[in-house]
Structures are given as C-alpha cells and as structure tokens.
Design a protein around this motif. Structure first.
Motif, PDB file in Angstrom:
ATOM      1  N   PRO A   1     -20.435   3.327 -25.961  1.00  0.00           N
ATOM      2  CA  PRO A   1     -19.295   3.514 -26.874  1.00  0.00           C
ATOM      3  C   PRO A   1     -19.548   3.046 -28.304  1.00  0.00           C
ATOM      4  O   PRO A   1     -19.257   3.760 -29.262  1.00  0.00           O
ATOM      5  CB  PRO A   1     -18.177   2.710 -26.203  1.00  0.00           C
ATOM      6  N   ARG A   2     -20.086   1.825 -28.460  1.00  0.00           N
ATOM      7  CA  ARG A   2     -20.345   1.336 -29.820  1.00  0.00           C
ATOM      8  C   ARG A   2     -21.441   2.159 -30.482  1.00  0.00           C
ATOM      9  O   ARG A   2     -21.353   2.467 -31.678  1.00  0.00           O
ATOM     10  CB  ARG A   2     -20.722  -0.156 -29.786  1.00  0.00           C
ATOM     11  N   GLY A   3     -22.475   2.512 -29.723  1.00  0.00           N
ATOM     12  CA  GLY A   3     -23.522   3.354 -30.281  1.00  0.00           C
ATOM     13  C   GLY A   3     -22.973   4.678 -30.770  1.00  0.00           C
ATOM     14  O   GLY A   3     -23.314   5.144 -31.857  1.00  0.00           O
ATOM     15  N   ALA A   4     -22.102   5.297 -29.982  1.00  0.00           N
ATOM     16  CA  ALA A   4     -21.500   6.565 -30.391  1.00  0.00           C
ATOM     17  C   ALA A   4     -20.668   6.411 -31.646  1.00  0.00           C
ATOM     18  O   ALA A   4     -20.638   7.293 -32.511  1.00  0.00           O
ATOM     19  CB  ALA A   4     -20.639   7.116 -29.253  1.00  0.00           C
ATOM     20  N   ALA A   5     -19.985   5.262 -31.775  1.00  0.00           N
ATOM     21  CA  ALA A   5     -19.119   5.050 -32.940  1.00  0.00           C
ATOM     22  C   ALA A   5     -19.901   4.999 -34.236  1.00  0.00           C
ATOM     23  O   ALA A   5     -19.358   5.304 -35.309  1.00  0.00           O
ATOM     24  CB  ALA A   5     -18.315   3.764 -32.762  1.00  0.00           C
ATOM     25  N   HIS A   6     -21.176   4.606 -34.186  1.00  0.00           N
ATOM     26  CA  HIS A   6     -21.972   4.554 -35.415  1.00  0.00           C
ATOM     27  C   HIS A   6     -22.097   5.925 -36.070  1.00  0.00           C
ATOM     28  O   HIS A   6     -22.294   6.023 -37.286  1.00  0.00           O
ATOM     29  CB  HIS A   6     -23.365   4.002 -35.124  1.00  0.00           C
ATOM     30  N   ALA A  55     -19.741   8.206 -36.090  1.00  0.00           N
ATOM     31  CA  ALA A  55     -18.398   8.773 -36.215  1.00  0.00           C
ATOM     32  C   ALA A  55     -17.758   8.501 -37.564  1.00  0.00           C
ATOM     33  O   ALA A  55     -18.063   7.516 -38.235  1.00  0.00           O
ATOM     34  CB  ALA A  55     -17.499   8.209 -35.113  1.00  0.00           C
ATOM     35  N   TYR A  56     -16.837   9.370 -37.934  1.00  0.00           N
ATOM     36  CA  TYR A  56     -15.905   9.041 -39.004  1.00  0.00           C
ATOM     37  C   TYR A  56     -14.995   7.916 -38.507  1.00  0.00           C
ATOM     38  O   TYR A  56     -14.661   7.840 -37.317  1.00  0.00           O
ATOM     39  CB  TYR A  56     -15.041  10.248 -39.354  1.00  0.00           C
ATOM     40  N   ASP A  57     -14.578   7.035 -39.422  1.00  0.00           N
ATOM     41  CA  ASP A  57     -13.636   5.957 -39.099  1.00  0.00           C
ATOM     42  C   ASP A  57     -14.112   5.215 -37.849  1.00  0.00           C
ATOM     43  O   ASP A  57     -13.482   5.248 -36.789  1.00  0.00           O
ATOM     44  CB  ASP A  57     -12.234   6.527 -38.893  1.00  0.00           C
ATOM     45  N   GLN A  58     -15.220   4.496 -37.990  1.00  0.00           N
ATOM     46  CA  GLN A  58     -15.931   3.942 -36.853  1.00  0.00           C
ATOM     47  C   GLN A  58     -15.098   2.984 -35.994  1.00  0.00           C
ATOM     48  O   GLN A  58     -15.221   2.983 -34.761  1.00  0.00           O
ATOM     49  CB  GLN A  58     -17.189   3.218 -37.344  1.00  0.00           C
ATOM     50  N   VAL A  59     -14.252   2.176 -36.627  1.00  0.00           N
ATOM     51  CA  VAL A  59     -13.447   1.229 -35.853  1.00  0.00           C
ATOM     52  C   VAL A  59     -12.479   1.969 -34.953  1.00  0.00           C
ATOM     53  O   VAL A  59     -12.346   1.665 -33.763  1.00  0.00           O
ATOM     54  CB  VAL A  59     -12.707   0.260 -36.792  1.00  0.00           C
ATOM     55  N   ARG A  60     -11.800   2.964 -35.503  1.00  0.00           N
ATOM     56  CA  ARG A  60     -10.887   3.765 -34.695  1.00  0.00           C
ATOM     57  C   ARG A  60     -11.664   4.559 -33.642  1.00  0.00           C
ATOM     58  O   ARG A  60     -11.178   4.750 -32.520  1.00  0.00           O
ATOM     59  CB  ARG A  60     -10.076   4.714 -35.587  1.00  0.00           C
ATOM     60  N   ALA A  61     -12.853   4.996 -33.988  1.00  0.00           N
ATOM     61  CA  ALA A  61     -13.681   5.722 -33.025  1.00  0.00           C
ATOM     62  C   ALA A  61     -13.958   4.858 -31.803  1.00  0.00           C
ATOM     63  O   ALA A  61     -13.782   5.290 -30.661  1.00  0.00           O
ATOM     64  CB  ALA A  61     -14.996   6.150 -33.666  1.00  0.00           C
ATOM     65  N   THR A 102     -25.641  19.094 -29.671  1.00  0.00           N
ATOM     66  CA  THR A 102     -24.220  18.870 -29.434  1.00  0.00           C
ATOM     67  C   THR A 102     -24.027  17.418 -29.007  1.00  0.00           C
ATOM     68  O   THR A 102     -24.970  16.692 -28.746  1.00  0.00           O
ATOM     69  CB  THR A 102     -23.700  19.796 -28.311  1.00  0.00           C
ATOM     70  N   TYR A 103     -22.761  17.028 -28.913  1.00  0.00           N
ATOM     71  CA  TYR A 103     -22.394  15.703 -28.454  1.00  0.00           C
ATOM     72  C   TYR A 103     -21.651  15.860 -27.139  1.00  0.00           C
ATOM     73  O   TYR A 103     -20.596  16.499 -27.086  1.00  0.00           O
ATOM     74  CB  TYR A 103     -21.518  15.001 -29.491  1.00  0.00           C
ATOM     75  N   ALA A 104     -22.211  15.306 -26.068  1.00  0.00           N
ATOM     76  CA  ALA A 104     -21.643  15.454 -24.736  1.00  0.00           C
ATOM     77  C   ALA A 104     -21.136  14.100 -24.261  1.00  0.00           C
ATOM     78  O   ALA A 104     -21.928  13.167 -24.072  1.00  0.00           O
ATOM     79  CB  ALA A 104     -22.677  16.010 -23.760  1.00  0.00           C
ATOM     80  N   TYR A 105     -19.829  13.981 -24.083  1.00  0.00           N
ATOM     81  CA  TYR A 105     -19.196  12.727 -23.700  1.00  0.00           C
ATOM     82  C   TYR A 105     -18.711  12.780 -22.253  1.00  0.00           C
ATOM     83  O   TYR A 105     -18.213  13.810 -21.797  1.00  0.00           O
ATOM     84  CB  TYR A 105     -17.964  12.445 -24.571  1.00  0.00           C
ATOM     85  N   ARG A 106     -18.801  11.646 -21.548  1.00  0.00           N
ATOM     86  CA  ARG A 106     -18.160  11.504 -20.243  1.00  0.00           C
ATOM     87  C   ARG A 106     -17.000  10.529 -20.385  1.00  0.00           C
ATOM     88  O   ARG A 106     -17.171   9.422 -20.884  1.00  0.00           O
ATOM     89  CB  ARG A 106     -19.132  10.979 -19.197  1.00  0.00           C
ATOM     90  N   THR A 107     -15.809  10.939 -19.933  1.00  0.00           N
ATOM     91  CA  THR A 107     -14.626  10.089 -20.007  1.00  0.00           C
ATOM     92  C   THR A 107     -14.169   9.707 -18.599  1.00  0.00           C
ATOM     93  O   THR A 107     -14.802  10.046 -17.604  1.00  0.00           O
ATOM     94  CB  THR A 107     -13.479  10.799 -20.740  1.00  0.00           C
ATOM     95  N   ARG A 108     -13.030   9.029 -18.520  1.00  0.00           N
ATOM     96  CA  ARG A 108     -12.526   8.513 -17.252  1.00  0.00           C
ATOM     97  C   ARG A 108     -12.059   9.621 -16.309  1.00  0.00           C
ATOM     98  O   ARG A 108     -12.308   9.581 -15.109  1.00  0.00           O
ATOM     99  CB  ARG A 108     -11.366   7.556 -17.546  1.00  0.00           C
ATOM    100  N   ASP A 109     -11.375  10.633 -16.836  1.00  0.00           N
ATOM    101  CA  ASP A 109     -10.804  11.692 -16.006  1.00  0.00           C
ATOM    102  C   ASP A 109     -10.439  12.878 -16.904  1.00  0.00           C
ATOM    103  O   ASP A 109     -10.574  12.803 -18.141  1.00  0.00           O
ATOM    104  CB  ASP A 109      -9.565  11.184 -15.251  1.00  0.00           C
ATOM    105  N   PRO A 110      -9.998  14.001 -16.319  1.00  0.00           N
ATOM    106  CA  PRO A 110      -9.680  15.187 -17.130  1.00  0.00           C
ATOM    107  C   PRO A 110      -8.618  14.939 -18.195  1.00  0.00           C
ATOM    108  O   PRO A 110      -8.722  15.489 -19.309  1.00  0.00           O
ATOM    109  CB  PRO A 110      -9.194  16.200 -16.087  1.00  0.00           C
ATOM    110  N   GLY A 124     -12.052   5.604 -21.662  1.00  0.00           N
ATOM    111  CA  GLY A 124     -13.063   5.254 -20.678  1.00  0.00           C
ATOM    112  C   GLY A 124     -14.385   5.965 -20.893  1.00  0.00           C
ATOM    113  O   GLY A 124     -15.106   6.238 -19.927  1.00  0.00           O
ATOM    114  N   MET A 125     -14.736   6.237 -22.136  1.00  0.00           N
ATOM    115  CA  MET A 125     -15.997   6.899 -22.434  1.00  0.00           C
ATOM    116  C   MET A 125     -17.120   5.869 -22.328  1.00  0.00           C
ATOM    117  O   MET A 125     -17.148   4.879 -23.051  1.00  0.00           O
ATOM    118  CB  MET A 125     -15.965   7.507 -23.845  1.00  0.00           C
ATOM    119  N   THR A 126     -18.042   6.078 -21.408  1.00  0.00           N
ATOM    120  CA  THR A 126     -19.127   5.130 -21.194  1.00  0.00           C
ATOM    121  C   THR A 126     -20.451   5.592 -21.756  1.00  0.00           C
ATOM    122  O   THR A 126     -21.354   4.783 -21.954  1.00  0.00           O
ATOM    123  CB  THR A 126     -19.306   4.851 -19.696  1.00  0.00           C
TER     124      THR A 126
END
Length: 377
Positions: free
Chosen positions: A253-258, A260-266, A283-291, A274-276
């Motif tokens: 999560p913190r690595g991904a925020a680097h 991002a725009y508006d890193q703290v909010r990211a 592309t950017y492929a994210y896994r989250t907690r659920d649909p 729950g993005m791990t």
C-alpha cells in the motif's frame, strides 16, 4: 483522492526511467542476486516517507522507483560523480519518491526523497560523507556553478548543500538543496527545490525526522539472501499487462502511494479497501478486500484522475470505453499527448488502472487487463 500516472507527460515532474526488471537469464546466480536487490528495493518503498507526509501541498507525483544506478543519476540531476560515490561505497539498492505542489514548471516546491541501502553501518557513514562531498564539489547536467556546503542546525550528521538559481519560472530565483544523512546501514537522500534556504532546510530536517522511525521498524533482508526474494510475492505483477517501465514491480500500500496523486489520501484509501498489493507494468493491477471494495477503489481512482490530471489547461472528460470490458470507464483530454487517456475497471476483487496516449492504446490495455483478471476465476 488518488491516482497513478504511468510515465512522464507534459505538465508532470516525471521522467521516463528505463526498467531494470526485465531479464531473460534469471537462472544465473548473479542475475538472481540482481533481481533480489530490485525486490528488496521495492520492499523498501514500504519504509519510505511519502513526500506529501512532509508537506501536504505536494500532491503531484514525480519520478519514483527502485534506486538503481540509472534512477539515482536522474534523482541527483544527472551528476555522475554523486552516482559513482554511491557505487564506490557499495550501494545495494533503495527506493526514491518525489512530489511537487503543482504541475510543469509552475511549482514552487519539489521534494525528492529516498533511502539507499549499503552493506553495513560503516559503509553507509562513509557513503554519506562521500556523497555530500561529491554534491558540493561537482555539477549536474544543468548546473552552472557548484553547490555550497552548509551546516544544518539540529542535524549535525546531515551533509547539506545548496545551489541557488538566479532566474527561471519562479520570480526572484529559487534554491535547490541536496542532503545525505546516515542512519544505520542506510543513507537518507533528500533533495528540495524551494523559494528560500530556510524552506529547504526545514523540509530536509522534517523529512529526515519522519524517515528515521520507518527505517528502525523495517526488517531489511540480509544481502546474502537477496536471491531468495520473490519479485512478485502476491502474483499481482503477473496480472498487470503492457510494457515495463522504471516503475515496474510489485508493491504494498505505501509503495503504491508513492506513485499516486495526493499520496496521503492514496495510502488511506488503499488501507480502507484492504488493498495489499499492486502490480505495475503498463497497467496498474490492484487486489482489494472484496468486489464492493474494488468498485469503491475504481471510483476513487477515477475521481482523483479527473481532479488532478492536466495537459496545459485541459482536463479529463468522459470518453468511450472498450465494449469488451463492460465494467470499465474511460476519460480523455482533447489536446492529446502522453497519459491523455485514463481508464479504470473492476473485476471481482481486482481493479485495473490504465494510462495511455491514445484511444486505441487505452482500449487495448483495458481489454487485456480485463481478460487477465477474468482468467483468475
């Protein structure tokens, strides 16, 4: 709000840095060690202060990535003497991030902040001294005079130097500071472009103070075990599609925020859904907690892109989405150019984010990303 931009574009501080990830000979010990060092650098992104944590105004991302020799050269203004000082002292890996308070050349403040890993504490201490000396006695590509070494009150172990610009987009000139601070087996690298010496010094001290506890809590991998590290521990890099870049890799999560725009909010948003892990390629492929969390993240990514992305004065507006990716939405900037197209899609607990320079490229990457997600079912 947040979003991630794929590569440099007009109106952005980013620069394209060649990928160090691709290889065809990962079976050789030396190559396995090199790839492990890159994986350790990506892990270090989780222990790096976000520029926007130092100054909340720094909502626009700059060049970020694993601190290879090439990335280091870019980060220090193409000064090969500084790069060589790091190499001489055994630079193993690291990570660097950047943020500014505006786009293009209209910024008043830019912070580039990173951490370098060396073999041990003594080599890191020597490296900080040598890096500081190199910064104050040599010049980068666009510098017409040497930096001035300055004692930084309250930070006696920091090697701090200043370069003053007497012309440019900021009336009255500006300053560019560079600092190297040893901390255990690490060296904290902090570069600030601002209006005054005082602002640069204060931001440097703040960045270092925030950085120390993150490094203290980071479980560094022994360099002899770099070859055992996985470059894609959660399989998300394999799910991303497109070409590699200097950002490519697998991050938390913190690595991904680097990126991002508006890193703290990211970072807050990634934690909320729950993005791990995110895999970054074309592309950017994210896994989250659920649909449901995936749908929320897709909306947040889109809202952030519309809020922050600019090419000159033009903004993103709704555009056609690829029919074969029914859960996708796209936006574009009429003026065209790099990253003038933005698409998001959700598929189960996965989210894809796509930046592209044309409709055909955006639609192709979006459709390919949807198929990659669908294949996991």
């Amino acid at each position: 709000m947040l979003t991630v931009a794929a590569c440099s574009s007009e109106g952005s501080q980013r620069q394209v840095v060649p990928s160090a990830a691709a290889t065809t000979s990962a079976d050789r010990p030396a190559e396995r060690h090199r790839l492990g060092a890159l994986a350790e650098g990506a892990r270090m992104a989780e222990a790096l202060v976000l520029p926007a944590e130092v100054d909340p105004a720094l909502v626009y991302p700059g060049t970020s990535g694993v601190l290879t020799r090439t990335m280091l050269l870019v980060s220090v203004g193409h000064n090969d003497v500084i790069r060589d000082a790091a190499t001489k002292n055994g630079l193993l890996t690291g990570f660097v991030s950047a943020g500014s308070d505006s786009t293009g050349s209209s910024f008043t403040t830019v912070l580039t902040h990173g951490v370098m890993r060396f073999p041990d504490e003594s080599s890191a201490t020597r490296a900080a001294e040598d890096l500081g000396h190199a910064a104050s006695t040599s010049r980068g590509m666009l510098e017409t005079e040497s930096r001035q070494a300055v004692s930084l009150s309250g930070a006696p172990d920091t090697r701090f130097c200043l370069y003053k610009h007497h012309s440019g987009s900021n009336e009255g000139g500006s300053v560019d500071s560079m600092a190297f601070t040893p901390h255990g087996k690490f060296v904290v690298f902090t570069r600030v472009s601002s209006r005054t010496d005082t602002e640069a010094a204060a931001m440097t001290i703040s960045a270092v103070d925030l950085q120390r506890p993150l490094l203290d809590s980071f479980a560094a991998t022994d360099q002899g075990r770099f070859s055992e590290l996985s470059s894609d521990p959660e399989g998300m890099y394999a799910l991303s599609v497109g070409d590699d870049s200097g950002e490519s890799g697998s991050y938390g999560p913190r690595g991904a925020a680097h990126f991002a725009y508006d890193q703290v909010r990211a970072l807050q948003s990634f934690q909320e859904v729950g993005m791990t892990s995110v895999g970054i390629r074309g592309t950017y492929a994210y896994r989250t907690r659920d649909p449901e969390a995936a749908q929320l993240l897709a909306k947040v990514l889109a809202d952030s892109a519309v809020r922050y992305r600019r090419i000159r004065s033009d903004t993103l507006v709704p555009a056609t989405s690829p029919p074969e990716a029914g859960n996708s939405r796209c936006w574009s900037i009429a003026a065209g150019g790099n990253n003038s197209w933005h698409c998001v899609l959700s598929e189960g607990s996965y989210v894809g984010e796509i930046w592209a320079g044309s409709e055909s490229e955006a639609h192709d990457l979006t459709a390919r990303q949807q198929r990659a997600f669908a294949a996991t079912r």
